[in-house]
Write a protein that holds these residues in place. Structure first.
Motif, PDB file in Angstrom:
ATOM      1  N   ALA A  30     -11.822   8.800 -70.243  1.00  0.00           N
ATOM      2  CA  ALA A  30     -10.462   8.712 -69.701  1.00  0.00           C
ATOM      3  C   ALA A  30     -10.428   8.594 -68.178  1.00  0.00           C
ATOM      4  O   ALA A  30      -9.668   7.794 -67.631  1.00  0.00           O
ATOM      5  CB  ALA A  30      -9.635   9.906 -70.155  1.00  0.00           C
ATOM      6  N   ASN A  31     -11.236   9.382 -67.491  1.00  0.00           N
ATOM      7  CA  ASN A  31     -11.239   9.326 -66.024  1.00  0.00           C
ATOM      8  C   ASN A  31     -11.664   7.945 -65.524  1.00  0.00           C
ATOM      9  O   ASN A  31     -11.071   7.403 -64.594  1.00  0.00           O
ATOM     10  CB  ASN A  31     -12.144  10.407 -65.432  1.00  0.00           C
ATOM     11  CG  ASN A  31     -11.557  11.793 -65.606  1.00  0.00           C
ATOM     12  OD1 ASN A  31     -10.357  11.952 -65.810  1.00  0.00           O
ATOM     13  ND2 ASN A  31     -12.414  12.794 -65.537  1.00  0.00           N
ATOM     14  N   ARG A  32     -12.679   7.400 -66.147  1.00  0.00           N
ATOM     15  CA  ARG A  32     -13.162   6.071 -65.756  1.00  0.00           C
ATOM     16  C   ARG A  32     -12.079   5.028 -66.019  1.00  0.00           C
ATOM     17  O   ARG A  32     -11.800   4.185 -65.172  1.00  0.00           O
ATOM     18  CB  ARG A  32     -14.439   5.735 -66.529  1.00  0.00           C
ATOM     19  CG  ARG A  32     -14.882   4.303 -66.436  1.00  0.00           C
ATOM     20  CD  ARG A  32     -15.455   3.939 -65.099  1.00  0.00           C
ATOM     21  NE  ARG A  32     -15.916   2.548 -65.135  1.00  0.00           N
ATOM     22  CZ  ARG A  32     -15.967   1.764 -64.098  1.00  0.00           C
ATOM     23  NH1 ARG A  32     -15.624   2.199 -62.901  1.00  0.00           N
ATOM     24  NH2 ARG A  32     -16.385   0.523 -64.208  1.00  0.00           N
ATOM     25  N   TYR A  33     -11.458   5.106 -67.185  1.00  0.00           N
ATOM     26  CA  TYR A  33     -10.410   4.150 -67.541  1.00  0.00           C
ATOM     27  C   TYR A  33      -9.257   4.211 -66.533  1.00  0.00           C
ATOM     28  O   TYR A  33      -8.822   3.185 -66.015  1.00  0.00           O
ATOM     29  CB  TYR A  33      -9.891   4.424 -68.957  1.00  0.00           C
ATOM     30  CG  TYR A  33      -8.667   3.616 -69.307  1.00  0.00           C
ATOM     31  CD1 TYR A  33      -8.770   2.262 -69.603  1.00  0.00           C
ATOM     32  CD2 TYR A  33      -7.402   4.199 -69.311  1.00  0.00           C
ATOM     33  CE1 TYR A  33      -7.643   1.510 -69.913  1.00  0.00           C
ATOM     34  CE2 TYR A  33      -6.283   3.451 -69.614  1.00  0.00           C
ATOM     35  CZ  TYR A  33      -6.401   2.116 -69.913  1.00  0.00           C
ATOM     36  OH  TYR A  33      -5.289   1.372 -70.208  1.00  0.00           O
ATOM     37  N   ASP A  67      -9.273   5.282 -63.486  1.00  0.00           N
ATOM     38  CA  ASP A  67      -9.727   4.799 -62.180  1.00  0.00           C
ATOM     39  C   ASP A  67      -9.776   3.267 -62.158  1.00  0.00           C
ATOM     40  O   ASP A  67      -9.344   2.636 -61.190  1.00  0.00           O
ATOM     41  CB  ASP A  67     -11.103   5.378 -61.857  1.00  0.00           C
ATOM     42  CG  ASP A  67     -11.579   4.986 -60.473  1.00  0.00           C
ATOM     43  OD1 ASP A  67     -10.815   5.193 -59.496  1.00  0.00           O
ATOM     44  OD2 ASP A  67     -12.710   4.465 -60.367  1.00  0.00           O
ATOM     45  N   VAL A  68     -10.296   2.671 -63.218  1.00  0.00           N
ATOM     46  CA  VAL A  68     -10.380   1.204 -63.301  1.00  0.00           C
ATOM     47  C   VAL A  68      -8.983   0.596 -63.249  1.00  0.00           C
ATOM     48  O   VAL A  68      -8.729  -0.340 -62.481  1.00  0.00           O
ATOM     49  CB  VAL A  68     -11.128   0.762 -64.576  1.00  0.00           C
ATOM     50  CG1 VAL A  68     -10.936  -0.724 -64.839  1.00  0.00           C
ATOM     51  CG2 VAL A  68     -12.610   1.107 -64.474  1.00  0.00           C
ATOM     52  N   ILE A  69      -8.068   1.125 -64.043  1.00  0.00           N
ATOM     53  CA  ILE A  69      -6.702   0.577 -64.070  1.00  0.00           C
ATOM     54  C   ILE A  69      -6.067   0.700 -62.685  1.00  0.00           C
ATOM     55  O   ILE A  69      -5.514  -0.268 -62.151  1.00  0.00           O
ATOM     56  CB  ILE A  69      -5.833   1.289 -65.129  1.00  0.00           C
ATOM     57  CG1 ILE A  69      -6.369   1.016 -66.540  1.00  0.00           C
ATOM     58  CG2 ILE A  69      -4.373   0.877 -65.010  1.00  0.00           C
ATOM     59  CD1 ILE A  69      -6.316  -0.430 -66.961  1.00  0.00           C
ATOM     60  N   ARG A  70      -6.161   1.864 -62.087  1.00  0.00           N
ATOM     61  CA  ARG A  70      -5.522   2.103 -60.792  1.00  0.00           C
ATOM     62  C   ARG A  70      -6.067   1.159 -59.727  1.00  0.00           C
ATOM     63  O   ARG A  70      -5.314   0.494 -59.011  1.00  0.00           O
ATOM     64  CB  ARG A  70      -5.728   3.565 -60.369  1.00  0.00           C
ATOM     65  CG  ARG A  70      -5.055   3.950 -59.051  1.00  0.00           C
ATOM     66  CD  ARG A  70      -5.306   5.403 -58.669  1.00  0.00           C
ATOM     67  NE  ARG A  70      -6.682   5.859 -58.799  1.00  0.00           N
ATOM     68  CZ  ARG A  70      -7.674   5.553 -57.970  1.00  0.00           C
ATOM     69  NH1 ARG A  70      -7.439   4.803 -56.926  1.00  0.00           N
ATOM     70  NH2 ARG A  70      -8.898   6.000 -58.175  1.00  0.00           N
ATOM     71  N   THR A  71      -7.388   1.068 -59.622  1.00  0.00           N
ATOM     72  CA  THR A  71      -7.980   0.250 -58.553  1.00  0.00           C
ATOM     73  C   THR A  71      -7.784  -1.240 -58.796  1.00  0.00           C
ATOM     74  O   THR A  71      -7.504  -1.992 -57.861  1.00  0.00           O
ATOM     75  CB  THR A  71      -9.482   0.556 -58.378  1.00  0.00           C
ATOM     76  OG1 THR A  71     -10.167   0.300 -59.612  1.00  0.00           O
ATOM     77  CG2 THR A  71      -9.692   1.996 -57.945  1.00  0.00           C
ATOM     78  N   ARG A  72      -7.910  -1.694 -60.046  1.00  0.00           N
ATOM     79  CA  ARG A  72      -7.768  -3.128 -60.342  1.00  0.00           C
ATOM     80  C   ARG A  72      -6.318  -3.580 -60.203  1.00  0.00           C
ATOM     81  O   ARG A  72      -6.067  -4.681 -59.718  1.00  0.00           O
ATOM     82  CB  ARG A  72      -8.266  -3.468 -61.736  1.00  0.00           C
ATOM     83  CG  ARG A  72      -9.732  -3.212 -62.069  1.00  0.00           C
ATOM     84  CD  ARG A  72     -10.733  -3.360 -60.962  1.00  0.00           C
ATOM     85  NE  ARG A  72     -12.079  -3.214 -61.438  1.00  0.00           N
ATOM     86  CZ  ARG A  72     -12.774  -2.080 -61.437  1.00  0.00           C
ATOM     87  NH1 ARG A  72     -12.260  -0.971 -60.980  1.00  0.00           N
ATOM     88  NH2 ARG A  72     -14.015  -2.047 -61.888  1.00  0.00           N
ATOM     89  N   VAL A  73      -5.374  -2.729 -60.619  1.00  0.00           N
ATOM     90  CA  VAL A  73      -3.961  -3.091 -60.473  1.00  0.00           C
ATOM     91  C   VAL A  73      -3.614  -3.208 -58.991  1.00  0.00           C
ATOM     92  O   VAL A  73      -2.963  -4.169 -58.562  1.00  0.00           O
ATOM     93  CB  VAL A  73      -3.035  -2.085 -61.195  1.00  0.00           C
ATOM     94  CG1 VAL A  73      -1.581  -2.269 -60.784  1.00  0.00           C
ATOM     95  CG2 VAL A  73      -3.175  -2.242 -62.707  1.00  0.00           C
ATOM     96  N   LYS A  74      -4.074  -2.256 -58.198  1.00  0.00           N
ATOM     97  CA  LYS A  74      -3.798  -2.300 -56.755  1.00  0.00           C
ATOM     98  C   LYS A  74      -4.383  -3.571 -56.141  1.00  0.00           C
ATOM     99  O   LYS A  74      -3.716  -4.268 -55.371  1.00  0.00           O
ATOM    100  CB  LYS A  74      -4.371  -1.059 -56.071  1.00  0.00           C
ATOM    101  CG  LYS A  74      -4.091  -1.013 -54.583  1.00  0.00           C
ATOM    102  CD  LYS A  74      -4.689   0.221 -53.927  1.00  0.00           C
ATOM    103  CE  LYS A  74      -4.416   0.186 -52.434  1.00  0.00           C
ATOM    104  NZ  LYS A  74      -5.290   1.035 -51.681  1.00  0.00           N
TER     105      LYS A  74
END
Length: 139
Positions: free
Chosen positions: A91-94, A96-103
């Protein structure tokens, strides 16, 4: 015959026209048609659109190759998680990926909602690939 143009039949009272009454338009409608008519530069053609569509096709093919490469890496991650008895979902990795890629994508001019949809679909396929590896007893 090589003609290039437009034929419009107009009549003050189309219902009383002696020929082709159903094809006749009133002078008012003719005026509207002529005022809204768009005359395009004859030098422009669909060639530009064809070239752009070819570029889109190439980019789509590149995207598919990149996604296939990503899924190969996901299967390798699945194998690692299998060997180390880790759960597929991190969950933490997911998050983080969503947050950084969306930004990052928003900074490139894309919609955050669009990016979340695409990234979720990619994540779902990645999870499916890893589960396949975990369920394969021969590996």
């Amino acid at each position: 015959m090589g003609f290039n143009g437009l034929i419009i039949e107009s009549h003050c009272d189309p219902d009383k026209a002696w020929s082709d009454a159903s094809q006749q338009i009133t002078p008012e409608i003719l005026n509207f048609v002529l005022n809204t008519l768009v005359v395009r530069d004859s030098k422009q053609s669909t060639e530009n659109l064809t070239i752009l569509r070819q570029q889109i096709d190439k980019v789509d093919n590149d995207l598919l190759e990149i996604l296939a490469h990503r899924m190969r890496i996901s299967r390798e991650i699945g194998q690692y998680k299998k060997e180390h008895r880790m759960s597929v979902i991190q969950a933490n990795r997911y998050n983080d990926v969503i947050r950084t890629r969306v930004k990052l994508g928003e900074e490139m001019g894309m919609s955050g909602d669009f990016l979340k949809t695409v990234l979720l679909a990619i994540h779902d396929e990645s999870v499916r690939q890893q589960v396949e590896v975990l369920n394969d007893r021969a590996r």
